[in-house]
Design a protein around this motif. Structure first.
Motif, short mmCIF file in Angstrom:
data_model
loop_
_atom_site.label_atom_id
_atom_site.label_comp_id
_atom_site.label_asym_id
_atom_site.label_seq_id
_atom_site.Cartn_x
_atom_site.Cartn_y
_atom_site.Cartn_z
N TYR A 170 42.78 46.69 30.92
CA TYR A 170 42.64 45.39 31.56
C TYR A 170 44.02 44.78 31.77
O TYR A 170 44.94 45.02 31.00
CB TYR A 170 41.81 44.44 30.70
CG TYR A 170 40.35 44.78 30.63
CD1 TYR A 170 39.56 44.81 31.79
CD2 TYR A 170 39.75 45.08 29.42
CE1 TYR A 170 38.22 45.13 31.72
CE2 TYR A 170 38.41 45.39 29.34
CZ TYR A 170 37.64 45.41 30.50
OH TYR A 170 36.31 45.72 30.43
N GLY A 171 44.14 43.94 32.82
CA GLY A 171 45.41 43.29 33.06
C GLY A 171 45.39 42.38 34.26
O GLY A 171 44.33 42.04 34.79
N PHE A 172 46.58 42.00 34.68
CA PHE A 172 46.73 41.13 35.84
C PHE A 172 48.07 41.38 36.49
O PHE A 172 48.99 41.90 35.87
CB PHE A 172 46.59 39.64 35.47
CG PHE A 172 47.61 39.15 34.47
CD1 PHE A 172 48.90 38.79 34.85
CD2 PHE A 172 47.28 39.05 33.13
CE1 PHE A 172 49.83 38.34 33.93
CE2 PHE A 172 48.20 38.60 32.19
CZ PHE A 172 49.48 38.25 32.60
N THR A 173 48.16 41.01 37.75
CA THR A 173 49.41 40.98 38.49
C THR A 173 49.54 39.57 39.05
O THR A 173 48.55 39.00 39.53
CB THR A 173 49.41 42.00 39.65
OG1 THR A 173 49.29 43.31 39.09
CG2 THR A 173 50.69 41.92 40.46
N VAL A 174 50.73 39.00 38.97
CA VAL A 174 50.94 37.66 39.49
C VAL A 174 52.28 37.59 40.22
O VAL A 174 53.27 38.18 39.80
CB VAL A 174 50.86 36.59 38.37
CG1 VAL A 174 51.95 36.78 37.33
CG2 VAL A 174 50.88 35.18 38.95
N ALA A 175 52.25 36.90 41.36
CA ALA A 175 53.44 36.66 42.18
C ALA A 175 53.23 35.31 42.87
O ALA A 175 52.13 34.75 42.85
CB ALA A 175 53.63 37.77 43.21
N ARG A 176 54.25 34.81 43.50
CA ARG A 176 54.16 33.51 44.17
C ARG A 176 53.03 33.48 45.19
O ARG A 176 52.29 32.51 45.29
CB ARG A 176 55.49 33.19 44.86
CG ARG A 176 55.55 31.80 45.45
CD ARG A 176 56.89 31.51 46.11
NE ARG A 176 58.02 31.83 45.28
CZ ARG A 176 58.61 31.00 44.42
NH1 ARG A 176 58.15 29.81 44.28
NH2 ARG A 176 59.65 31.40 43.72
N ALA A 177 52.81 34.57 45.95
CA ALA A 177 51.83 34.57 47.04
C ALA A 177 50.45 35.06 46.64
O ALA A 177 49.48 34.80 47.36
CB ALA A 177 52.36 35.43 48.19
N ALA A 178 50.32 35.77 45.53
CA ALA A 178 49.01 36.35 45.20
C ALA A 178 48.94 36.68 43.71
O ALA A 178 49.95 36.79 43.03
CB ALA A 178 48.76 37.61 46.01
N TYR A 179 47.69 36.88 43.24
CA TYR A 179 47.45 37.35 41.90
C TYR A 179 46.22 38.25 41.95
O TYR A 179 45.43 38.19 42.90
CB TYR A 179 47.22 36.21 40.90
CG TYR A 179 45.84 35.59 41.02
CD1 TYR A 179 44.81 35.99 40.19
CD2 TYR A 179 45.56 34.62 41.98
CE1 TYR A 179 43.54 35.45 40.31
CE2 TYR A 179 44.31 34.08 42.11
CZ TYR A 179 43.29 34.50 41.27
OH TYR A 179 42.04 33.96 41.39
N SER A 180 46.05 39.08 40.92
CA SER A 180 44.81 39.84 40.80
C SER A 180 44.54 40.08 39.32
O SER A 180 45.47 40.21 38.52
CB SER A 180 44.90 41.17 41.55
OG SER A 180 45.86 42.02 40.96
N LEU A 181 43.26 40.08 38.98
CA LEU A 181 42.81 40.40 37.63
C LEU A 181 42.13 41.76 37.70
O LEU A 181 41.40 42.04 38.63
CB LEU A 181 41.81 39.35 37.14
CG LEU A 181 42.27 37.89 37.16
CD1 LEU A 181 41.13 36.97 36.74
CD2 LEU A 181 43.47 37.68 36.26
N PHE A 182 42.40 42.63 36.74
CA PHE A 182 41.75 43.94 36.75
C PHE A 182 41.40 44.36 35.34
O PHE A 182 41.79 43.78 34.39
CB PHE A 182 42.62 45.00 37.45
CG PHE A 182 44.03 45.11 36.92
CD1 PHE A 182 44.31 45.96 35.87
CD2 PHE A 182 45.07 44.38 37.49
CE1 PHE A 182 45.61 46.08 35.40
CE2 PHE A 182 46.37 44.49 37.03
CZ PHE A 182 46.63 45.35 35.98
#
Length: 182
Positions: A170-182
């Motif tokens: 499990y994790g996430f990616t985050v940036a100024r323009a977008a994010y995602s949870l997985f």
């Protein structure tokens, strides 16, 4: 009286500005000197939810009362400083200061500032409503570098920060323009 001269408005303004700057300097210096003793005491009694940053504090969501202090919480910031993260025994959490994405996973939060806090735990990734407060200087993690601690790994990239729980994935990616949870 011929020897008595009044100050011009520009001179008065200069005196006021210099006085304010001197007062601000004294207050900041006093706070910095006094804060070191408080920080030392706080370091000895913090829980994972109150673990100290490199020269400040990060306060993730409140946890159980009486929890033992987390050993060596790891902190890092993106090279721009827009994203700051903490890896603890319980979770890895990041806060992003400026973002342009729509935080659909924080829709139930109702706060205008919601959406800037992401968390991954062994049970999954989420966007908690409570704020993650980070203060002070945190060392940057260069693009292409990773950091691992307590069963979590984060990677800094020009496209953002990705953090995951190593065992569950499990994790996430985050940036100024977008994010995602997985």
């Amino acid at each position: 009286m011929p020897g008595n001269r009044r100050l011009t408005p520009a001179q008065i303004l200069l005196i006021v500005v210099v006085s304010i700057l001197v007062l601000l300097f004294v207050v900041l210096l006093a706070g910095r000197l006094g804060g070191e003793d408080e920080r030392s005491a706080a370091d000895a009694s913090t829980t994972p939810a109150e673990a100290p940053a490199a020269s400040g504090t990060a306060t993730p969501a409140p946890r159980e009362e009486g929890a033992t202090p987390a050993p060596e919480s790891e902190y890092f910031a993106s090279p721009t400083g827009n994203i700051v993260c903490v890896l603890t025994v319980d979770s890895t959490e990041c806060v992003i200061s400026n973002f342009t994405y729509e935080a659909t996973d924080a829709a139930e939060c109702g706060d205008e500032g919601a959406g800037g806090h992401l968390r991954v735990e062994p049970a999954g990734a989420s966007m908690p409503c409570e704020p993650l407060v980070v203060a002070g200087d945190v060392s940057p993690l260069a693009y292409g570098e990773t950091i691992s601690a307590h069963g979590y790994t984060c990677e800094s990239a020009e496209s953002g920060v990705t953090c995951r729980h190593d065992e569950s994935g499990y994790g996430f990616t985050v940036a100024r323009a977008a994010y995602s949870l997985f």
